[in-house]
Design a protein around this motif. Sequence first.
Motif, PDB file in Angstrom:
ATOM      1  N   UNK A 807       0.794  -1.189   0.186  1.00  0.00           N
ATOM      2  CA  UNK A 807       0.511  -0.259   0.456  1.00  0.00           C
ATOM      3  C   UNK A 807       1.507   0.975   0.032  1.00  0.00           C
ATOM      4  N   UNK A 808       0.546   2.275  -0.914  1.00  0.00           N
ATOM      5  CA  UNK A 808       1.415   3.642  -1.466  1.00  0.00           C
ATOM      6  C   UNK A 808       0.999   4.094  -0.105  1.00  0.00           C
ATOM      7  N   UNK A 810       2.184   7.391   0.415  1.00  0.00           N
ATOM      8  CA  UNK A 810       1.912   9.099  -0.226  1.00  0.00           C
ATOM      9  C   UNK A 810       0.618   8.928  -0.800  1.00  0.00           C
ATOM     10  N   UNK A 811       0.174   7.423  -1.713  1.00  0.00           N
ATOM     11  CA  UNK A 811      -1.288   7.786  -2.197  1.00  0.00           C
ATOM     12  C   UNK A 811      -2.800   7.841  -1.504  1.00  0.00           C
ATOM     13  N   UNK A 812      -2.370   7.470  -0.602  1.00  0.00           N
ATOM     14  CA  UNK A 812      -3.520   7.769   0.949  1.00  0.00           C
ATOM     15  C   UNK A 812      -4.355   8.339   0.704  1.00  0.00           C
ATOM     16  N   UNK A 813      -3.816   9.785   0.639  1.00  0.00           N
ATOM     17  CA  UNK A 813      -4.732  11.430   0.307  1.00  0.00           C
ATOM     18  C   UNK A 813      -5.101  10.957  -0.378  1.00  0.00           C
ATOM     19  N   UNK A 814      -5.209   9.946  -1.595  1.00  0.00           N
ATOM     20  CA  UNK A 814      -5.698  10.246  -2.930  1.00  0.00           C
ATOM     21  C   UNK A 814      -7.336   9.501  -3.035  1.00  0.00           C
ATOM     22  N   UNK A 815      -6.802   8.604  -1.429  1.00  0.00           N
ATOM     23  CA  UNK A 815      -8.646   8.490  -1.734  1.00  0.00           C
ATOM     24  C   UNK A 815      -9.483   8.213  -0.700  1.00  0.00           C
ATOM     25  N   UNK A 816     -10.396   8.033  -0.640  1.00  0.00           N
ATOM     26  CA  UNK A 816     -11.284   8.816   0.527  1.00  0.00           C
ATOM     27  C   UNK A 816     -11.372   7.731   1.807  1.00  0.00           C
ATOM     28  N   UNK A 817     -11.281   8.145   3.096  1.00  0.00           N
ATOM     29  CA  UNK A 817     -10.798   7.270   4.403  1.00  0.00           C
ATOM     30  C   UNK A 817     -11.943   6.611   4.222  1.00  0.00           C
ATOM     31  N   UNK A 818     -12.813   7.215   4.208  1.00  0.00           N
ATOM     32  CA  UNK A 818     -14.361   6.453   4.601  1.00  0.00           C
ATOM     33  C   UNK A 818     -15.192   6.731   4.090  1.00  0.00           C
ATOM     34  N   UNK A 819     -16.497   5.488   3.899  1.00  0.00           N
ATOM     35  CA  UNK A 819     -17.498   5.918   3.495  1.00  0.00           C
ATOM     36  C   UNK A 819     -18.416   7.277   3.189  1.00  0.00           C
ATOM     37  N   UNK A 830     -18.685   4.752  -5.629  1.00  0.00           N
ATOM     38  CA  UNK A 830     -17.668   4.203  -6.370  1.00  0.00           C
ATOM     39  C   UNK A 830     -18.022   4.673  -7.931  1.00  0.00           C
TER      40      UNK A 830
ATOM     41  N   UNK B 439     -11.570   6.993  -5.255  1.00  0.00           N
ATOM     42  CA  UNK B 439     -12.638   5.898  -4.680  1.00  0.00           C
ATOM     43  C   UNK B 439     -12.041   5.981  -2.856  1.00  0.00           C
ATOM     44  N   UNK B 441     -10.383   3.764   0.540  1.00  0.00           N
ATOM     45  CA  UNK B 441      -9.122   3.852   0.193  1.00  0.00           C
ATOM     46  C   UNK B 441      -9.030   2.145   0.666  1.00  0.00           C
TER      47      UNK B 441
END
Lengths: 912, 539
Positions: A807-808, A810-819, A830, B439, B441
Amino acid sequence: MTEMQKMKKRKRNAKAGKRVKGSRGFGGTKSGGPRLPNSLLSQFPVLKPHNGGLGTDGNAGVDDEDINSDEGEIGGLDVYEYDEPMPEEESMKNRRYDHVDNFEYELPEKFEDSNVSSDDGEEEEDYRGFKDIKRSSNSDVLSGNETEEEEDDARHDRMLQRITELPAEVFESRPQIRNVVSEAYLESEYNPTRDILDGSGHLTIQDLLNPVQGKPVYAEFRKRMQRLNKKSLTLQPPLPKVAQENLEREVAYERSKKDVTKWEPLVKRNREAPTIFFDEDINLGFSTVGAITSEFEPRTDFEKKMAALVHDSKVAEAHKEDGAKLLELNKISLEDVKDRQNRLAKMRSLLFRHEMKAKHIKKIKSKTFHRLLKKDKEKRRTSIDVQMDPEAAKELAMKQEFKRAEERLRLKHKNNNKWATRILKRGLAVQDEQTQAAISEQLHQHALLTRKMNSMKDSSSGEDDERSDEDDDDDDNLDLGMKSDMASKLLTKAKEKTFEVMEDEDEMPKSGVFSLPFMTRSLAKKSEDARAEAKVALEEYDLALNQHDTDVPNNLNKGTSSGRRVFGASIKQPEESSHVNNNIGRDSDDEDFETNKNVNVESARSVSLQKGVQIDIDKLNEEFDVGQDFESFDHLVRGNAPKTTYESAVFASGSWTGKKNPNVAGSTNGKSTGVAQHDSSYDNLKDADDNDDPESGEEMVDGILSSSPKPDYELPSQADLIRMAFAGDDVEQEFEQEKIEVLNEENPEPEKTLSLPGWGQWTSLQEKYGLPSWITEERENAKRRRDEALSKRKDAHLKNVIISEKINKKAENLHTKTLPFPYTSKEVFEQSIRVPIGPEYNPVTSIVALNRPEVVKTTGVIIKPIKFEEVNPHEKGSEQNLNSKRDTPKVKKNKPNNGKVIKTTKTAKKKS
Amino acid sequence: MEDDKDSELISPPVAAKKDALDELDSKVKKYLRGSGTDLEGLKDKKLKGQLAVREDLYGKSAKAAAKAEKWLMPSEEGYLEAEGLEKTWRIKQESIIQEVDILSSRKAFDMILPDLGPYTLDYTSNGRYMAVAGRKGHLAIIDMHSMDLIKEMQVRETVRDITFLHNELIFAAAQKKYPCIYNRDGVELHSLKEHGATLKLQFLRNNFLLASINKFGQLHYQDMTMGEMVANYRTGLGRCDVMQVNRWNAVVGLGHSCGKVTMWKPTSSAPLVKMLCHHGAITAMAFHPGGHLMATAGQERRIKLWDLRKFEVLHTYTGNAKSLEFSQKGLLAVGNGSSVQIWRDQSGDHKYSRYMSHSMVKGYQVQKVAFRAYEDVLSIGHSMGLSSILVPGSGEPNFDSWVANPFETGRQRREKEVHSLLDKLPPETIMLDPTSIGNVRPEKKKKEQPTKKESEAEMQAAIAAAKSAPLKNKTKGRNKPSKREKKKHEGIARVKRPFLDQQMKEQQQLLKKKQRIAKIRSCQNLFGNSSRSSSDIIS
């Protein structure tokens, strides 16, 4: 019936009354209600005799509890003792009870209260219960005797009828006969009758009307009364407050429900609308200046005056016409003009005076200013005077002398005064900078004033001046002369001077600051240095003189190079001499360069050596073409010795190259100079060629090869061949191995510790029974988990692929943490964001709709409360909204208001 | 534009024969980017309503876009059509050139440059400028519209690769020791010494990264805006001179001599994907502009097409390739020896078959093939210079001036430079599936214990919550500030307790562990000593 029984019965009745609703039936409609209009009351006496006995009982019930109970007791006693229905007659005789009869209808409130509080110990739980209690308590006493009494009455009447054979009516009116009981006292306002005392001073409207009888109003009153009487409907007793409110709420709920449900489709539509617009009505009233000013009304006096003038009909008329009349209106009286002129003149004079005053004030200078000015002037005057006038100079000298004498006497500027001593006592270092400066200044002053004045004819300085003059003269001579003999002269002079200096230096000061030990030491050192230098200089002079004699003028340069230090005035010499030398010969220039390079003084021998080199260089110079080199070297040499001239640079280049390639200098004929003298760029090129990649060479070979007739086969280079040879050694197995490694790294295998012998169990036991079940279980679980994880990997079924599952971060910020909130499944979320809504991806027609906010409102627009409108509840609200975003101006939603409505409905429900 | 010019040979588009509605539908589908949400399965009525509205909007937008595409982008790419027994690949360049208009015919040329070795080349994204690099140091920039030589120079060093940076003003050349960056006037702006002796260069346009692979198999990423070295990874697979960027997701693909293909992103030191594609060394690779198709060529005479969504082979062909390249419209150019073949996906199921072939003078060795964007031109860099041939149907016929404008003016270029800088994507946006950005995480592997930092943060949060918790108003005597304060402190302590307990427990465990280890050590020492001494005694 015993008294006890009666009491019990009463209570039971009271209780039963709660249950029995129809107990009202007893007294007919007329006797039941506690509150009757007076008109009815007036008729009441007619009924009274009929239910006299009952009335008493009823009264007793109505009256205070004590009375009631008393009465009950008495009644009970009577009944009990005599066993006759006599007490009624007896009671009939008692006048008081008659009156009490009326009393009953006066105090229904009180009755209620007493009843609630005392009679029925039970608290009322319900309205109905309460009502029953009241009714029952009203009727309980009646009901207590009700049946027997009625029966008795009837029996008695029947009996009388039978005896007398008279109609029943006669007997019915029997109770009307009253026994008049005389009062003990006269009836007056001081002796109120019993009933008044008891609180039943009973007035009827009739009574009130009596006095007005015969007056014109009376008829009207009477009519009204009659009407009232005619319409005498029996009024229901008002419901108790709780019940009333309950009913009210019920009705209110029904109504508000109806009211609210009509909003429902509207609210629904607004809720479903993707966007709500609030900025339909943006009329803010006034918009232009004209509109605002038209509303203006003059309020203050001034404004009113202005308005009167502006709106003057005459002026307006004049404006309307050609405007000629305006001039007439504009006339001013003579007084006005005069007044104005006077006023202006006054103002002007005031202004002028003020100005003058300011000027005057500005001219005034402070005392210090004047003092300083005076001082300044004095100074200027004295300086000029001293210069011009011997008298004045003398005077000044005198003055100063006097000052000095005074200082010596008073020692004013020594640190004796109070201020200075104080400061010194406190320590000078502690003081601030200014104080320190002041102290030092004072000391300086003191020193100045007390110093012994040097006489004007100080020998040393005078000599210096002279000498410098001489030097100048010499220089001049040199400049003018430019001849070799001049040089020798100069040298001799220099020699003399150095001697003199050396002699001078021997004299040591024996007093003053210079006599201090460290000063003397330093002076001695200095003088020693100077002497050494001078010696060197002298030697040089000697040498120079010799050489001069032997006609080698260039050596002068060497002398100057070192002599520079000693004499500031002789700095010019070398340059000039070099100029001279340039005229003489090239080789000297060469040497000049040499001297520039190594600054140390050289002996005559070295000079001869140099000569040898010179020849070589000359030869070299002849041999190669200096062409391009010249410029580059020129730069270099300039960098080293910027004073050297153009020609010298040329030859310097020769020597420089000699330095660079020493072998060339050593053996001039050994190598061809052409090799050494590369063109630099060419050199680089060659280097590049030499150093070129071996690959490139191969490629070139390839290029040549490529022209061979085999087009599809390319002869690989050696490196390629090797690479290929070692590359494909069972790649697949290697890859498998690698994959296993990666898998182990990303999904590590379960721990092995559990399989250690003796882990978690004694070894002997383990040997006997094998591994304990929990260990095996755990192991199996771990293995299963790992297998699951592995099977979930994307590359689980791909033999030849490893897909990193790392799991990257650094790229975590590009995804939403929770629904995000309304979503419950990841897929739906999605999918909902799959279409970009930016302007780059959508046509202009839909971009606005896609990005419109939930609420559109311009700032400053007042949000008006929601208005009711008919909405078809079955149509699709969203579509309509979409189609007519702005065309339907009434689609409004007022959130707060909606909220309110909803709230009220909720509360209503709660209440009901 | 240019396609209309390939008039006679090119038939009217097949799509025109289809039902127009059907076509529009397919376009709408394209713009909808997948199916909508299944609203029936949703329980939340409100969400359902909202999503329905959204979907409706999307549908409308897609429809509008499809219509716009239909009416505003009428040009269709052309292609060669054979009649009867004719084969498209038998049609020679000469016959094509004869048929097309003059302007297009000028685009085919041969440039003989025999001295400075095999040439490699690169186009700008709009296809207007070409950078040419000869192995022996010959660099040149050519304006392909006017065929003007903008700059030509000789760096007197081996040049292995050349690439344009974000526009034609700057380009990078992989030289003997390290890559250098030059501007259009030939001034060397930078020398990127950290990269070492690079073999291949690639520029990631959206991320402004220059990716390079050097002799030692080290992959470097350098930010071209700030100059910062973003990443430096060692592939560990030896020398590698096959590198291609997947333009769709900016993942860099490397082909290694062991037959593996690795895919990299700048934020991970391990390759995203490592796949064994061939048994021999990889000689060339190319990515389809759609991003889901990869072509690789191995030394064992195989060319394979890969589906990058499933990482599976789609088709395997026999043949060698020195250079592979996909065109904008998906034609695949295979350069080998002195001939170039162009393959085409006729049926739409990625079953590529021979479409055209072109053979140069025998002896020329193809070094690099490159399609020119927005033109039907394929340029070939070979050992004897450059060639350019016409390949009908290779380029995108409709250019979007917001994306790349072949007729860009200087002003537009400047404007675009600024815009592209503003739109620059950070390196972490590079991932295998860029559509997954936004999307939820991906789930982390669950940890047994929270880290120290996390537990600390948790405690802080709990304390903050306790501090901000409102206190009840008590009766007169109990509402003193001191009491309130005390109460507050108590609350904080209460919240803290479990965390502190946990910490204490951990510490104790650690201590125990340490003690145990120490004991074991001492035991070992003891035993060791005793054994040694015993051995001594024995001896």
